[in-house]
Write a protein that holds these residues in place. Structure first.
Motif, PDB file in Angstrom:
ATOM      1  N   ASP A   1       0.634  -1.205  -0.046  1.00 32.33           N
ATOM      2  CA  ASP A   1       0.023   0.049  -0.015  1.00 32.33           C
ATOM      3  C   ASP A   1       0.814   1.193  -0.113  1.00 32.33           C
ATOM      4  N   CYS A   2       0.583   2.142  -0.764  1.00 34.17           N
ATOM      5  CA  CYS A   2       1.502   3.345  -0.871  1.00 34.17           C
ATOM      6  C   CYS A   2       0.247   4.470  -0.674  1.00 34.17           C
ATOM      7  N   GLY A   3       0.347   5.105   0.624  1.00 31.77           N
ATOM      8  CA  GLY A   3      -0.505   6.134   0.669  1.00 31.77           C
ATOM      9  C   GLY A   3       0.237   7.425   0.880  1.00 31.77           C
ATOM     10  N   ALA A   4      -0.485   8.520   1.157  1.00 33.03           N
ATOM     11  CA  ALA A   4       0.077   9.802   1.034  1.00 33.03           C
ATOM     12  C   ALA A   4       1.067  10.079   2.300  1.00 33.03           C
ATOM     13  N   THR A   5       0.904   9.326   3.503  1.00 32.32           N
ATOM     14  CA  THR A   5       1.800   9.435   4.576  1.00 32.32           C
ATOM     15  C   THR A   5       2.701   8.266   5.037  1.00 32.32           C
ATOM     16  N   ASN A   6       2.142   7.140   4.323  1.00 32.85           N
ATOM     17  CA  ASN A   6       2.976   5.850   4.845  1.00 32.85           C
ATOM     18  C   ASN A   6       3.223   4.846   3.543  1.00 32.85           C
ATOM     19  N   VAL A   7       4.082   4.289   3.459  1.00 33.51           N
ATOM     20  CA  VAL A   7       4.401   3.236   2.531  1.00 33.51           C
ATOM     21  C   VAL A   7       4.147   1.829   3.405  1.00 33.51           C
ATOM     22  N   ARG A   8       3.539   0.871   2.997  1.00 30.00           N
ATOM     23  CA  ARG A   8       3.259  -0.061   4.020  1.00 30.00           C
ATOM     24  C   ARG A   8       3.284  -1.554   3.065  1.00 30.00           C
ATOM     25  N   ALA A   9       3.719  -2.634   3.690  1.00 29.96           N
ATOM     26  CA  ALA A   9       3.687  -4.032   3.200  1.00 29.96           C
ATOM     27  C   ALA A   9       3.210  -5.005   4.490  1.00 29.96           C
TER      28      ALA A   9
ATOM     29  N   VAL B   1       0.705 -12.101   9.284  1.00 26.87           N
ATOM     30  CA  VAL B   1       2.012 -12.495   9.968  1.00 26.87           C
ATOM     31  C   VAL B   1       3.342 -12.016   9.552  1.00 26.87           C
ATOM     32  N   GLY B   2       3.185 -10.771   8.870  1.00 31.65           N
ATOM     33  CA  GLY B   2       4.517 -10.207   8.927  1.00 31.65           C
ATOM     34  C   GLY B   2       3.938  -8.724   8.245  1.00 31.65           C
ATOM     35  N   LYS B   3       4.860  -7.588   8.706  1.00 32.88           N
ATOM     36  CA  LYS B   3       4.268  -6.264   8.207  1.00 32.88           C
ATOM     37  C   LYS B   3       5.396  -5.067   8.311  1.00 32.88           C
ATOM     38  N   ALA B   4       5.257  -4.264   7.718  1.00 35.61           N
ATOM     39  CA  ALA B   4       6.663  -3.160   7.718  1.00 35.61           C
ATOM     40  C   ALA B   4       6.122  -1.761   7.118  1.00 35.61           C
ATOM     41  N   ALA B   5       6.311  -0.648   7.545  1.00 36.13           N
ATOM     42  CA  ALA B   5       6.088   0.658   7.106  1.00 36.13           C
ATOM     43  C   ALA B   5       7.169   1.507   7.052  1.00 36.13           C
ATOM     44  N   GLN B   6       7.081   2.525   6.058  1.00 33.94           N
ATOM     45  CA  GLN B   6       7.874   3.817   6.065  1.00 33.94           C
ATOM     46  C   GLN B   6       7.082   4.877   5.859  1.00 33.94           C
ATOM     47  N   PRO B   7       7.526   5.867   6.302  1.00 33.15           N
ATOM     48  CA  PRO B   7       6.857   7.220   6.078  1.00 33.15           C
ATOM     49  C   PRO B   7       6.911   7.700   4.767  1.00 33.15           C
ATOM     50  N   ASN B   8       5.981   8.293   4.189  1.00 35.75           N
ATOM     51  CA  ASN B   8       5.892   8.855   2.525  1.00 35.75           C
ATOM     52  C   ASN B   8       5.439  10.288   2.727  1.00 35.75           C
ATOM     53  N   ALA B   9       6.036  11.042   1.705  1.00 35.34           N
ATOM     54  CA  ALA B   9       5.795  12.397   1.767  1.00 35.34           C
ATOM     55  C   ALA B   9       5.965  13.066   0.292  1.00 35.34           C
TER      56      ALA B   9
ATOM     57  N   LYS C   1      11.228   1.735  -4.265  1.00 33.22           N
ATOM     58  CA  LYS C   1      12.156   1.293  -3.487  1.00 33.22           C
ATOM     59  C   LYS C   1      11.734   0.905  -2.204  1.00 33.22           C
ATOM     60  N   GLN C   2      10.853   1.989  -1.658  1.00 38.60           N
ATOM     61  CA  GLN C   2      10.300   1.785  -0.324  1.00 38.60           C
ATOM     62  C   GLN C   2       9.191   0.598  -0.147  1.00 38.60           C
ATOM     63  N   LEU C   3       8.611   0.338  -1.176  1.00 38.75           N
ATOM     64  CA  LEU C   3       7.635  -0.794  -1.249  1.00 38.75           C
ATOM     65  C   LEU C   3       8.346  -2.029  -1.147  1.00 38.75           C
ATOM     66  N   SER C   4       9.635  -1.981  -1.964  1.00 33.74           N
ATOM     67  CA  SER C   4      10.355  -3.273  -2.168  1.00 33.74           C
ATOM     68  C   SER C   4      11.122  -3.408  -0.536  1.00 33.74           C
ATOM     69  N   GLU C   5      11.352  -2.405  -0.127  1.00 32.80           N
ATOM     70  CA  GLU C   5      12.110  -2.526   1.337  1.00 32.80           C
ATOM     71  C   GLU C   5      11.127  -3.032   2.187  1.00 32.80           C
TER      72      GLU C   5
ATOM     73  N   ALA D   1       8.267  -4.892   1.611  1.00 34.15           N
ATOM     74  CA  ALA D   1       8.124  -6.278   1.202  1.00 34.15           C
ATOM     75  C   ALA D   1       9.038  -7.085   2.054  1.00 34.15           C
ATOM     76  N   VAL D   2      10.312  -6.800   1.798  1.00 31.26           N
ATOM     77  CA  VAL D   2      11.566  -7.547   2.320  1.00 31.26           C
ATOM     78  C   VAL D   2      11.457  -7.690   3.750  1.00 31.26           C
ATOM     79  N   LYS D   3      10.996  -6.788   4.478  1.00 29.39           N
ATOM     80  CA  LYS D   3      11.074  -6.728   6.012  1.00 29.39           C
ATOM     81  C   LYS D   3       9.844  -7.772   6.213  1.00 29.39           C
ATOM     82  N   ALA D   4       8.423  -7.361   5.695  1.00 31.25           N
ATOM     83  CA  ALA D   4       7.380  -7.976   6.068  1.00 31.25           C
ATOM     84  C   ALA D   4       7.640  -9.482   5.848  1.00 31.25           C
ATOM     85  N   LEU D   5       8.642  -9.862   4.778  1.00 30.74           N
ATOM     86  CA  LEU D   5       8.614 -11.233   4.584  1.00 30.74           C
ATOM     87  C   LEU D   5       9.644 -12.090   5.395  1.00 30.74           C
ATOM     88  N   GLU D   6      10.332 -11.385   5.940  1.00 32.59           N
ATOM     89  CA  GLU D   6      11.457 -11.865   7.057  1.00 32.59           C
ATOM     90  C   GLU D   6      11.143 -13.002   7.707  1.00 32.59           C
TER      91      GLU D   6
END
Length: 106
Positions: free
Chosen positions: A7-15, A25-33, A53-57, A59-64
């Motif tokens: 999910d790419c939102g206006a404030t966060n990118v998440r997997a 069973v796994g999740k990760a997020a980064q701020p977006n602006a 790049k953020q979505l990829s990062e 996804a990798v973290k959520a799948l750890e």
């Protein structure tokens, strides 16, 4: 089996990774602006390469720790009002303009 939800939102990118029972069973997020436009600092644009790049990062973290071979589906959601013009090869013709940009007022 897992579903990978990006999910790419206006404030966060998440997997998120969800199992067959719907349990996360796994999740990760980064701020977006948005970034200021080069031609005018009051303009709001999205850096598509940075978002990818953020979505990829995320996804990798959520799948750890999970078996990535068990991912059977991936979904992507984004802001519903922003868009980008691309050529026949899929290359961006201009920056992705945010709905927050004053150019979209009209």
């Amino acid at each position: 089996m897992y579903s990978l939800c990006l999910d790419c939102g206006a404030t966060n990118v998440r997997a998120m990774v969800v199992n067959e029972q719907g349990v996360i069973v796994g999740k990760a997020a980064q701020p977006n602006a948005t970034l200021p436009g080069e031609e005018n600092p009051e303009f709001h644009i999205w850096d598509a390469d940075r978002i990818f790049k953020q979505l990829s990062e995320c996804a990798v973290k959520a799948l750890e720790g999970l078996d990535v071979k068990q991912v059977v589906v991936a979904t992507v959601t984004t802001f519903g009002v922003d868009g980008a013009l691309v050529d026949d090869a899929g290359s961006l013709l201009c920056p992705v303009i945010s709905w927050k940009c004053p150019r979209t007022a009209e």
